[in-house]
Scaffold this motif. Structure first.
Motif, PDB file in Angstrom:
ATOM      1  N   LEU A  75       0.821  -1.216   0.000  1.00 51.51           N
ATOM      2  CA  LEU A  75       0.000   0.000   0.000  1.00 51.51           C
ATOM      3  C   LEU A  75       0.856   1.267   0.000  1.00 51.51           C
ATOM      4  CD1 LEU A  75      -2.628  -1.164   2.647  1.00 51.51           C
ATOM      5  CD2 LEU A  75      -3.014  -0.895   0.192  1.00 51.51           C
ATOM      6  N   GLN A  76       2.166   1.110  -0.146  1.00 56.16           N
ATOM      7  CA  GLN A  76       3.089   2.237  -0.137  1.00 56.16           C
ATOM      8  C   GLN A  76       3.774   2.371  -1.489  1.00 56.16           C
ATOM      9  OE1 GLN A  76       5.340   0.714   3.236  1.00 56.16           O
ATOM     10  NE2 GLN A  76       4.701   2.467   4.485  1.00 56.16           N
ATOM     11  N   PRO A  77       4.328   3.543  -1.777  1.00 63.92           N
ATOM     12  CA  PRO A  77       5.140   3.680  -2.999  1.00 63.92           C
ATOM     13  C   PRO A  77       6.330   2.729  -2.935  1.00 63.92           C
ATOM     14  CG  PRO A  77       4.677   5.817  -1.975  1.00 63.92           C
ATOM     15  CD  PRO A  77       4.252   4.781  -0.997  1.00 63.92           C
ATOM     16  N   GLU A  78       7.021   2.593  -4.043  1.00 62.70           N
ATOM     17  CA  GLU A  78       8.160   1.689  -4.089  1.00 62.70           C
ATOM     18  C   GLU A  78       9.163   2.028  -2.997  1.00 62.70           C
ATOM     19  OE1 GLU A  78      10.068   1.422  -7.820  1.00 62.70           O
ATOM     20  OE2 GLU A  78       8.377   0.470  -8.838  1.00 62.70           O
ATOM     21  N   GLY A  79       9.726   1.005  -2.420  1.00 62.36           N
ATOM     22  CA  GLY A  79      10.679   1.191  -1.339  1.00 62.36           C
ATOM     23  C   GLY A  79      10.873  -0.126  -0.615  1.00 62.36           C
ATOM     24  N   LEU A  80      11.850  -0.149   0.275  1.00 71.27           N
ATOM     25  CA  LEU A  80      12.262  -1.379   0.943  1.00 71.27           C
ATOM     26  C   LEU A  80      11.713  -1.446   2.357  1.00 71.27           C
ATOM     27  CD1 LEU A  80      14.170  -3.903   0.778  1.00 71.27           C
ATOM     28  CD2 LEU A  80      15.961  -2.438   1.748  1.00 71.27           C
ATOM     29  N   THR A  81      11.231  -2.612   2.747  1.00 64.31           N
ATOM     30  CA  THR A  81      10.929  -2.901   4.145  1.00 64.31           C
ATOM     31  C   THR A  81      12.110  -3.682   4.701  1.00 64.31           C
ATOM     32  OG1 THR A  81       8.535  -2.957   3.791  1.00 64.31           O
ATOM     33  CG2 THR A  81       9.374  -4.071   5.745  1.00 64.31           C
ATOM     34  N   LEU A  82      12.791  -3.099   5.672  1.00 65.05           N
ATOM     35  CA  LEU A  82      14.000  -3.675   6.257  1.00 65.05           C
ATOM     36  C   LEU A  82      13.624  -4.327   7.580  1.00 65.05           C
ATOM     37  CD1 LEU A  82      17.131  -3.675   5.711  1.00 65.05           C
ATOM     38  CD2 LEU A  82      17.248  -1.719   7.260  1.00 65.05           C
ATOM     39  N   ILE A  83      13.876  -5.628   7.703  1.00 68.34           N
ATOM     40  CA  ILE A  83      13.451  -6.362   8.901  1.00 68.34           C
ATOM     41  C   ILE A  83      14.674  -6.883   9.643  1.00 68.34           C
ATOM     42  CG2 ILE A  83      12.042  -8.239   9.822  1.00 68.34           C
ATOM     43  CD1 ILE A  83      11.371  -7.485   6.286  1.00 68.34           C
ATOM     44  N   LEU A  84      14.873  -6.399  10.868  1.00 67.87           N
ATOM     45  CA  LEU A  84      15.947  -6.866  11.745  1.00 67.87           C
ATOM     46  C   LEU A  84      15.408  -7.991  12.602  1.00 67.87           C
ATOM     47  CD1 LEU A  84      18.653  -5.370  11.486  1.00 67.87           C
ATOM     48  CD2 LEU A  84      16.726  -3.869  10.960  1.00 67.87           C
ATOM     49  N   SER A  85      16.079  -9.133  12.558  1.00 69.99           N
ATOM     50  CA  SER A  85      15.572 -10.321  13.238  1.00 69.99           C
ATOM     51  C   SER A  85      16.723 -11.020  13.950  1.00 69.99           C
ATOM     52  CB  SER A  85      14.932 -11.242  12.198  1.00 69.99           C
ATOM     53  OG  SER A  85      14.179 -12.249  12.809  1.00 69.99           O
ATOM     54  N   PRO A  86      16.471 -11.652  15.106  1.00 73.76           N
ATOM     55  CA  PRO A  86      17.571 -12.113  15.949  1.00 73.76           C
ATOM     56  C   PRO A  86      18.145 -13.485  15.647  1.00 73.76           C
ATOM     57  CG  PRO A  86      15.502 -12.402  17.101  1.00 73.76           C
ATOM     58  CD  PRO A  86      15.172 -11.738  15.795  1.00 73.76           C
ATOM     59  N   LEU A  87      17.368 -14.368  15.010  1.00 75.34           N
ATOM     60  CA  LEU A  87      17.795 -15.755  14.889  1.00 75.34           C
ATOM     61  C   LEU A  87      17.770 -16.223  13.442  1.00 75.34           C
ATOM     62  CD1 LEU A  87      15.890 -17.401  17.872  1.00 75.34           C
ATOM     63  CD2 LEU A  87      18.284 -16.725  17.801  1.00 75.34           C
ATOM     64  N   LEU A  88      18.760 -17.046  13.082  1.00 75.89           N
ATOM     65  CA  LEU A  88      18.783 -17.642  11.753  1.00 75.89           C
ATOM     66  C   LEU A  88      17.521 -18.439  11.469  1.00 75.89           C
ATOM     67  CD1 LEU A  88      22.466 -18.902  11.356  1.00 75.89           C
ATOM     68  CD2 LEU A  88      21.285 -17.252   9.904  1.00 75.89           C
ATOM     69  N   SER A  89      17.078 -19.215  12.464  1.00 82.09           N
ATOM     70  CA  SER A  89      15.891 -20.048  12.262  1.00 82.09           C
ATOM     71  C   SER A  89      14.668 -19.199  11.938  1.00 82.09           C
ATOM     72  CB  SER A  89      15.622 -20.907  13.501  1.00 82.09           C
ATOM     73  OG  SER A  89      15.419 -20.104  14.645  1.00 82.09           O
ATOM     74  N   LEU A  90      14.570 -18.055  12.580  1.00 80.57           N
ATOM     75  CA  LEU A  90      13.440 -17.159  12.342  1.00 80.57           C
ATOM     76  C   LEU A  90      13.519 -16.531  10.958  1.00 80.57           C
ATOM     77  CD1 LEU A  90      10.990 -15.596  13.250  1.00 80.57           C
ATOM     78  CD2 LEU A  90      12.455 -14.079  14.558  1.00 80.57           C
ATOM     79  N   ILE A  91      14.710 -16.081  10.562  1.00 78.15           N
ATOM     80  CA  ILE A  91      14.873 -15.479   9.235  1.00 78.15           C
ATOM     81  C   ILE A  91      14.582 -16.502   8.140  1.00 78.15           C
ATOM     82  CG2 ILE A  91      16.573 -14.507   7.634  1.00 78.15           C
ATOM     83  CD1 ILE A  91      17.868 -13.111  10.041  1.00 78.15           C
ATOM     84  N   GLU A  92      15.138 -17.705   8.278  1.00 77.45           N
ATOM     85  CA  GLU A  92      14.903 -18.758   7.291  1.00 77.45           C
ATOM     86  C   GLU A  92      13.411 -19.039   7.148  1.00 77.45           C
ATOM     87  OE1 GLU A  92      16.899 -20.473   5.287  1.00 77.45           O
ATOM     88  OE2 GLU A  92      18.751 -19.488   5.913  1.00 77.45           O
ATOM     89  N   ASP A  93      12.723 -19.131   8.280  1.00 80.76           N
ATOM     90  CA  ASP A  93      11.297 -19.459   8.260  1.00 80.76           C
ATOM     91  C   ASP A  93      10.487 -18.352   7.595  1.00 80.76           C
ATOM     92  OD1 ASP A  93       8.986 -21.135   9.243  1.00 80.76           O
ATOM     93  OD2 ASP A  93       8.551 -19.263  10.290  1.00 80.76           O
ATOM     94  N   GLN A  94      10.780 -17.096   7.934  1.00 80.99           N
ATOM     95  CA  GLN A  94      10.019 -15.985   7.375  1.00 80.99           C
ATOM     96  C   GLN A  94      10.221 -15.866   5.867  1.00 80.99           C
ATOM     97  OE1 GLN A  94       7.830 -13.721   8.685  1.00 80.99           O
ATOM     98  NE2 GLN A  94       7.794 -14.890  10.573  1.00 80.99           N
ATOM     99  N   VAL A  95      11.471 -15.988   5.409  1.00 80.49           N
ATOM    100  CA  VAL A  95      11.738 -15.896   3.971  1.00 80.49           C
ATOM    101  C   VAL A  95      11.030 -17.022   3.225  1.00 80.49           C
ATOM    102  CG1 VAL A  95      13.552 -16.040   2.211  1.00 80.49           C
ATOM    103  CG2 VAL A  95      13.907 -14.645   4.264  1.00 80.49           C
ATOM    104  N   MET A  96      11.056 -18.223   3.786  1.00 84.60           N
ATOM    105  CA  MET A  96      10.377 -19.359   3.161  1.00 84.60           C
ATOM    106  C   MET A  96       8.875 -19.101   3.065  1.00 84.60           C
ATOM    107  SD  MET A  96      10.088 -23.302   4.473  1.00 84.60           S
ATOM    108  CE  MET A  96       8.978 -22.796   5.808  1.00 84.60           C
ATOM    109  N   GLN A  97       8.278 -18.573   4.135  1.00 82.44           N
ATOM    110  CA  GLN A  97       6.839 -18.322   4.139  1.00 82.44           C
ATOM    111  C   GLN A  97       6.460 -17.285   3.081  1.00 82.44           C
ATOM    112  OE1 GLN A  97       4.455 -19.767   6.055  1.00 82.44           O
ATOM    113  NE2 GLN A  97       5.891 -21.101   7.121  1.00 82.44           N
ATOM    114  N   ILE A  98       7.280 -16.242   2.937  1.00 81.17           N
ATOM    115  CA  ILE A  98       6.995 -15.202   1.941  1.00 81.17           C
ATOM    116  C   ILE A  98       7.072 -15.780   0.528  1.00 81.17           C
ATOM    117  CG2 ILE A  98       7.880 -13.064   0.917  1.00 81.17           C
ATOM    118  CD1 ILE A  98       8.631 -12.166   3.741  1.00 81.17           C
TER     119      ILE A  98
END
Length: 477
Positions: free
Chosen positions: A52-75
């Motif tokens: 719903l926003q103009p072009e641009g990046l959403t930057l997500i800081l996350s603490p654990l590899l397992s969490l990052i892997e899971d979120q990227v896979m879900q997306i």
């Protein structure tokens, strides 16, 4: 419009409690601190606004590899390809490829340590960042003071990146932790959105035994509870030992090779194994809805950590169980681990003296036999580089130890409490107690489910899976 985006991209018909309020705050451009219970759907609160926003990046800081892997896979599973990650798993060439793609990305996941890399900061400063997201923001208070000091610098890094609007998300935060988050991220008059930490679907149980009897107690509970099950331990060695005693179980900790961690996480997510024995390296935010039971073989150091970890259970809203096994003296291990997080006075004196003689850190590490990767030494090094004096460091350490010991005592009080456990937790988070069925072992009215356990024949060969699952997609980002 928001509902249309929710249906089109996320395939949900309606928002969960709190989600729409948080998204509206984000879209208004206001700094936002949101506290939603585990399983409340926090990821949609920062993923949806990007459509719903103009072009641009959403930057997500996350603490654990397992969490990052899971979120990227879900997306990626919902068809979105404009997502990438920067972690310790990517090669230099893969990281350079991601940085080159920044203008075309919708989401970028990374850890605070990766964000601290000068090249990464420089490249991010050249792109438009719509939203600066700090997921599991309680880590600023829980970890930022000690062994992951890059958490404490996120507010200053955000300013270096043009001070984009910030969304800080967590499932658990006392008033003190909430203030730590606001100060650490330099939030400007943030919109604070708080919902109850209570997870009514999880019944709470504490079972006490002598130390020598803990394995028998665990075995007895595993015959009564329903799986999938997560068992938390404090040490890697303990996780490995316990996993070897349980049918269809695997262990997970930060000491494993990255490929093994990824494979084990995937096996657990897809029910190929139904019991995961792990340290805190696994946990926050991993999207497995059907975990029925969480067992703590050893007590956590804080109530906040306990709530985060039992939050793996019942994300689908169905009845679940959290069991804490306690033996007198368990707190001694937590005392020991607490002390190891801080440099002893001898190190402080030696390094301060070396600095006075203009020795480099590398020279001192070699001369004194200091491990550059030791978290306590790393923290001391950061403090000295920030200009802290010997007395500053010692005073700070003493103050932090008092806070950590007070948190440990609150956890012990929870265990030894003789009234409602749920009420104790809610009071800890400044909430009003609730009365509900299927509450805790002190209130009674517990339920036991007949366990569903897979046989060993269901387990898949790890080496074959490594070849078929992991290496076939190793170059994806």
């Amino acid at each position: 419009m928001m509902e249309k985006v929710l249906r089109r991209f996320f395939r949900y018909d309606h928002f969960r409690t709190g989600q729409q309020e948080i998204i509206e705050s984000v879209l208004s451009g206001q700094d936002t601190l949101a506290i939603l219970p585990t399983g409340g759907g926090k990821s949609i609160c920062y993923q949806l606004p990007s459509y719903l926003q103009p072009e641009g990046l959403t930057l997500i800081l996350s603490p654990l590899l397992s969490l990052i892997e899971d979120q990227v896979m879900q997306i990626k599973q919902r068809g979105e390809r404009s997502v990438a990650k920067l972690t310790s798993l990517e090669t230099r060439e893969q990281k350079e490829q991601v940085l080159h793609q920044l203008p075309r990305l919708r989401y970028l996941y990374l850890s605070p340590e990766q964000l601290a890399v000068p090249q990464v900061k420089q490249r991010l400063a050249d792109v438009k960042i719509n939203l600066f997201v700090v997921d599991e923001a309680h880590c600023i208070s829980q970890w930022g003071h000690e062994f992951r000091t890059d958490y404490a610098k996120l507010g200053h890094v955000r300013r270096q990146l043009g001070n984009p609007p910030c969304l800080a998300l967590t499932a658990t935060a006392t008033k003190r932790v909430e203030q730590d988050i606001v100060e650490g991220l330099l939030l400007q008059q943030p919109n604070r959105i708080r919902h109850s930490v209570n997870r009514p679907e999880i019944q709470l149980i504490v079972d006490q035994a002598e130390q020598d009897d803990k394995d028998r107690l665990l075995e007895a509970w595993l015959k009564k509870v329903e799986r999938p099950c997560v068992i938390y331990t404090t040490t890697r060695r303990e996780a490995e030992r316990i996993a070897q005693q349980i049918t269809n179980a695997a262990y997970y900790h930060a000491g494993l090779e990255a490929e093994d961690r990824q494979l084990i996480q995937q096996q657990f997510l897809y029910d190929e194994i139904d019991c995961l024995v792990c340290t805190s390296a696994f946990g926050m935010g991993v999207n497995k809805g059907n975990v029925r039971t969480v067992i703590h073989y050893t007590m956590p150091a804080t109530i906040e950590a306990y709530m985060q970890e039992i939050g793996r259970a019942g994300r689908d809203g169905k009845p679940s169980t959290a069991i804490l096994l306690y033996a007198p003296g368990d707190q001694r291990l937590q005392h020991f681990l607490l002390e190891k997080q801080y440099a002893p006075s001898l190190w402080i004196d030696q390094v301060v003296e070396g600095r006075r003689r203009h020795e480099s850190f590398e020279t001192m590490e070699h001369r004194l036999g200091l491990d550059p990767d030791d978290p306590a030494y790393r923290l001391l090094k950061v403090q000295l580089m920030d200009g802290k004096s010997r007395s500053d460091i010692i005073d700070w350490q003493e103050a932090r130890k008092k806070i950590r010991l007070r948190e440990l005592m609150q956890m012990i009080n929870y265990i030894q409490n003789t009234l409602c456990r749920r009420a104790f937790i809610l009071h800890h988070f400044d909430e009003t107690a609730v009365v509900q069925d299927r509450c805790c072992d002190l209130c009674g009215n517990l339920t036991e489910d007949k366990p569903i356990i897979q046989t060993e024949d269901d387990q898949l060969n790890w080496k074959r899976r490594l070849e078929e699952v992991f290496f076939s997609s190793r170059h994806s980002v």
